[in-house]
Design an enzyme around this catalytic site. Structure first.
Site, PDB file in Angstrom:
ATOM      1  N   LYS A  69     141.272 -23.128  -8.226  1.00 20.68           N
ATOM      2  CA  LYS A  69     140.232 -22.097  -8.308  1.00 20.68           C
ATOM      3  C   LYS A  69     140.155 -21.350  -6.979  1.00 20.68           C
ATOM      4  O   LYS A  69     140.217 -21.958  -5.911  1.00 20.68           O
ATOM      5  CB  LYS A  69     138.884 -22.747  -8.636  1.00 20.68           C
ATOM      6  N   SER A 144     131.788 -20.424 -14.003  1.00 20.96           N
ATOM      7  CA  SER A 144     132.597 -19.489 -13.278  1.00 20.96           C
ATOM      8  C   SER A 144     134.084 -19.843 -13.254  1.00 20.96           C
ATOM      9  O   SER A 144     134.914 -18.979 -12.968  1.00 20.96           O
ATOM     10  CB  SER A 144     132.108 -19.401 -11.834  1.00 20.96           C
ATOM     11  N   SER A 168     129.910 -24.797 -13.869  1.00 20.14           N
ATOM     12  CA  SER A 168     131.126 -23.981 -13.775  1.00 20.14           C
ATOM     13  C   SER A 168     132.441 -24.718 -13.999  1.00 20.14           C
ATOM     14  O   SER A 168     133.493 -24.076 -14.112  1.00 20.14           O
ATOM     15  CB  SER A 168     131.188 -23.287 -12.411  1.00 20.14           C
TER      16      SER A 168
END
Lengths: 489, 98
Positions: A69, A144, A168
């Site tokens: 990420k 996210s 997330s």
């Protein structure tokens, strides 16, 4: 994959190249990645292959590719956090999680898309365009960490790293039919994780199976003196727990408040099938009540923006990131204001302003102070519930993946997606989401959430591993086998 | 609670060092009103007898020996700087002309 690598049936270089081939084929449609590091990945793969050829001892995931990420700093690799603010920034250091991945011989393919500064539940807030859900390209992959979850579901990577502030990791896992784990707060170092809400943020593993997540969990977890909130205690034995496949006599607490209004019927029916599978495996169900959960979302949307308004003050255009409007005449403050206007997206600005308000004198007690009290009450609810049950369970999300664009103009509706995941962050305990089937009305994946007491992450892996095996026996094949084949573009 | 006016948002934006145009201020004032209306309910359960929690785990000050350790070189530390000069961050003027 790890087994085939260890047996020498497959080289890490070939495995890595196969994943880049898949990315090449489908990422035009999915857009899970913001940056690909082909050179670095293949170099790492060659190193691992060479060590294996020499007979050196290697970790269990050595040579396996991973998607990272874009909120984690990786030395020399563009790290944007999904924001224009950091466009072009190449960190001069590695996050501790990244150091540990490299040491374990894991091959980092590239950086994945995310909501800007990890604020969002759909990846639509990325400054670089949305990621599409591989199950249905017109739908969101969650957020996210939508890029990380989508890369797993699209078979672009077998492992990924996410971060979870209010859901997330778990919410994207739920809506993409993958596994995502938020470890106990303090279980994984936050050094090099670009901070959104420091008392809530936690990095964790994303994978397609519970055991893969456990193997990755043990690699990234552990005490780090560079993070003052890192817990100095042995890492829970999650790999052993994931392999137990036994829940006889365990008490599973079903949270009453997380299954009523607002939960889609297909989500609830798959969740109840999961409960039945656990009962068949010998677990006992107990209903538990957590009355303060009703206030968790409201408290979260005061605490997280408050912390973010402080954390994001660092993006001041002075030391790194973009600088806008520096014409030699304007003052530092004017340049700062212009840069932050241009560099931050709408959701980030919304939260900074909200947090600035909640922390301002005259409103502090009523808003931020009250939210901190709700946090205490939430922790009391969890303590009472864990006195009755070993783990707690709920659906991970109230609904399956919604359409891109559907909620983007309604922040309050968007915030509701995290109603079941937020209490876990507020209390700092562990939480996992694993797939429990497809909702009958739309054929999209449903997530089953397991919550475990702080530093007892092993318990959620034990229950998750058992549930996964029971469901797999029933289905005959993993649900990811049913993802549509993505055509090359 | 009191409604949030456009001027309130303008003040907050100034505190947060974000320049905003009129339409952004109008839009955000509307949204802030809605969001604050929704989150204000935390006050319903936050009794005077409930202690606040800032972190989920007890946080204590962490200290270490003050030893010289490898760290970033000036070039590495400055590698992401928008502007630099003589091994330092170069910033726009901080004080006015006066």
């Amino acid at each position: 994959m790890a087994t085939a690598l260890a047996a020498g049936e497959l080289s890490s270089v070939d495995l890595t190249q196969l994943h880049f081939d898949q990315i090449e084929k489908v990422d035009g449609a999915v857009h899970a990645f913001l940056y690909l590091d082909k050179e670095g990945a293949l170099a790492q793969a060659r190193t691992v292959d060479a060590k294996r050829a020499k007979g050196e001892a290697l970790g269990p995931l050595a040579g396996v590719p991973l998607a990272l990420k874009d909120v984690l700093a990786q030395k020399g690799i563009p790290t944007t956090c999904g924001s224009k603010m950091l466009e072009g920034w190449r960190p001069p250091y590695d996050a501790t999680v990244v150091t540990k991945l490299k040491e374990a011989g894991i091959v980092i393919l590239g950086k994945t898309n995310m909501d800007e500064f990890a604020m969002g539940s759909s990846t639509e807030n990325s400054a670089y365009g949305p990621t599409h859900n591989p199950w249905d390209l017109t739908r969101i992959p969650g957020g996210s960490g939508g890029g990380s979850a989508a890369s797993l579901a699209a078979f672009e990577a077998p492992l990924a790293i996410g971060t979870d502030t209010g859901g997330s990791i778990r919410q994207p896992a739920a809506v993409t039919g993958t596994v995502g784990v938020k470890p106990t707060y303090g279980g994984v170092s936050r050094y090099g994780l670009i901070a959104f809400s420091s008392s809530l943020d936690q990095a964790g593993p994303c994978a397609r199976t519970v055991l893969d997540a456990a193997l990755l969990h043990e690699i990234i977890a552990g005490h780090d003196e560079r993070d003052s909130t890192s817990i100095n205690a042995p890492v829970p034995q999650v790999v052993k727990a994931a392999k137990k496949l036994d829940v006889k006599g365990m008490k599973i607490g079903v949270v009453k408040e997380l299954q009523g209004d607002g939960f889609q019927s297909g989500v609830l029916s798959r969740f109840h099938e999961g409960l039945d599978a656990l009962v068949s495996a010998g677990a006992e169900l107990v209903e538990v009540s957590c009355p303060t959960f009703d206030y968790a979302l409201a408290a979260y949307y005061l605490i997280a923006p408050s912390e973010c308004s402080s954390n994001l003050a660092r993006f001041d255009s002075m030391r790194y990131g973009i600088r806008v409007g520096d014409d030699g005449q304007r003052s530092a403050e004017e340049v700062m204001k212009l840069t932050r206007h241009a560099g931050f997206g709408a959701e980030v600005k919304r939260r900074i302003i909200l947090g600035t308000y909640a922390l301002s004198s005259g409103y502090y007690d009523a808003y931020y102070g009250s939210a901190q009290k709700v946090r205490t009450l939430l922790m009391r609810d969890f303590s009472a519930a864990f006195a009755l049950a070993d783990v707690l369970v709920s659906p991970t999300t109230p609904t399956t993946a919604f359409k891109i664009g559907e909620q983007v103009d309604d922040p309050l509706a968007m915030y509701l997606n995290d109603i079941a995941t937020i209490p876990v962050n507020m209390a700092g305990i562990g939480g996992m989401s694993l797939p429990c089937g497809l909702a009958e009305e739309d054929g999209l994946p449903v997530g089953f959430q397991i919550m475990s007491p702080a530093m007892r992450d092993d318990l959620m892996y034990q229950v998750g591993g058992t549930l996964e095996a029971a469901l797999l026996a029933k289905w005959g094949a993993p649900i990811l086998d049913k993802t549509p084949v993505l055509a090359a573009r | 609670m009191a409604a949030i006016s456009r001027d309130d948002v303008a003040h907050l934006a100034k505190l947060a060092r974000i320049s905003m145009n009129d339409s952004e201020l109008d839009h955000l004032a509307e949204e802030m009103d809605l969001i604050l209306g929704a989150v204000a309910r935390v006050q319903e359960v936050a009794g005077r007898d409930v202690p606040p929690t800032s972190h989920p785990i007890p946080v204590k000050n962490v200290v270490r020996e003050d030893l010289v350790r490898p760290s970033l070189t000036p070039q590495e530390a400055l590698s992401g700087a928008p502007a630099q000069s003589e091994d330092r961050f170069k910033v726009p003027q901080i004080l006015g002309e006066e």
